[in-house]
Design an enzyme around this catalytic site. Sequence first.
Site, PDB file in Angstrom:
ATOM      1  N   GLU A 200       0.834  -1.208   0.000  1.00 56.44           N
ATOM      2  CA  GLU A 200       0.000   0.000   0.000  1.00 56.44           C
ATOM      3  C   GLU A 200       0.865   1.254   0.000  1.00 56.44           C
ATOM      4  OE1 GLU A 200      -2.232   3.397   1.897  1.00 56.44           O
ATOM      5  OE2 GLU A 200      -0.505   2.335   2.665  1.00 56.44           O
ATOM      6  N   ASP A 247      -8.054   1.455   8.316  1.00 57.25           N
ATOM      7  CA  ASP A 247      -6.682   1.966   8.229  1.00 57.25           C
ATOM      8  C   ASP A 247      -6.446   3.006   9.328  1.00 57.25           C
ATOM      9  OD1 ASP A 247      -4.101   2.224   7.279  1.00 57.25           O
ATOM     10  OD2 ASP A 247      -4.652   3.082   5.342  1.00 57.25           O
TER      11      ASP A 247
END
Length: 403
Positions: A200, A247
């Site tokens: 990511e 997240d």
Amino acid sequence: MAPLFHLLFPILLPLFPTLTTAWTDLSDETLARLPNPSDTDFDITTGALLSPILIPRVPGTEGSLKVLNHFQNFFATKLPYWKTSTQNSTATTPTSNGAEIPFVNFYATRDPPWAGEGNVGRLVLVAHYDSKSTPEGFIGATDSAVPCAVLMHAAQAVDEALTRKWENMRVKGLAGDGLGDGDGHEDAYRGVMILFLDGEEAFHSWTNEDSLYGARSLANTWESTPHTALSQRKNHLSSIDLFLLLDLLGSKSPTIPSYFPTTHWAYTHMATLESRLRQLNHFLSHKTSPNPWFFEPATKEEKHSMMIQDDHIPFLARGVEVLHVIPAPFPRVWHVMEDDGEHLDMPTVKDWARLTAAFLAGWLGLEGFVEASLPVANGGAEEAEDVTSGAVRGRGLRLKTEL
Ligand SMILES: *[C@@H]1O[C@H](CO)[C@@H](O)[C@H](O)[C@H]1NC(C)=O
Ligand SMILES: [Zn+2]
């Protein structure tokens, strides 16, 4: 006429279930029965779920492989009904000097045993497991070790109830015909996936090419992997009913905006569960951070202009419904060395685990199937506070079973 009609019925009338409203409310009793996130799982040096992830895990390094093995091992030993897979790709990065870096996405799926793969609609619970390559030794506790551990907890928390529910449906003949029309029971075709994405983080600085390596490869692969003919879902991407991305969680007092009007209904379920868990005293963080994390009123449908770049982007671009659970503003420790185990707010971490498990239980329609668990004797101070409700759970409620 009748037999012919019966034969054609599932083919000619695509009885798509209401894909975006999968939900059953949970009783106070069920919320109380969901397992307590414990130090046994979340202690930062010994916790079975969290501590193995609190190491640098840059794509292609040994740390990354260790964390992958941790996921694999967890599902193999604790959740054997879940089917695990990986999806791999390679790419050069701005810092790799032309070398191909491997990216490994890991996912674990549990579907109704009777349902053909192309007929299942899933809640996909997502976090990235890679850590940023700089600063050297960066741990990324909130980014996203905690979200990964939270998802492992959620999977474990609902696993037995899901077995019970599906066995109950099978016995009662509610399992459907395997064709996916649900025979009026669309939750006969509802499954769950835990997805841990790699790559990511940017290696140099965030661009469309230097970021989201794993997510971009996976969205592309799933879009071009069709299901067999006559499946309800045309490809692996269209099996996703909701992409729930966690997240930057684990710091005290987060505030989570509602980013997408089309999934505001799911945001509202999160908000309601959060406030109920607080009211019922199942939250540990309420003394230190009393304000709600999900703070937007149910009627709010206003578009947020904020577009945070994260793993949902390649999926969103392909029409997948996304609920993005990320605080705005970001935690104070974001992308600095202090984003480590010591700087986590452990009551908040455990509350995220409980809330996520509750959301998953609501999605999967587990009301009536969550049995009381025996109190865990791990000596944690926070668990000790909960002795009263633990005793109630341990005795009275255990006597009642649904099957
Ligand atoms: C992806 O890579 C991992 C790590 O090298 C490996 O264990 C796994 O078998 C690979 N998966 C596939 C589908 O090739
Ligand atoms: Zn990050």
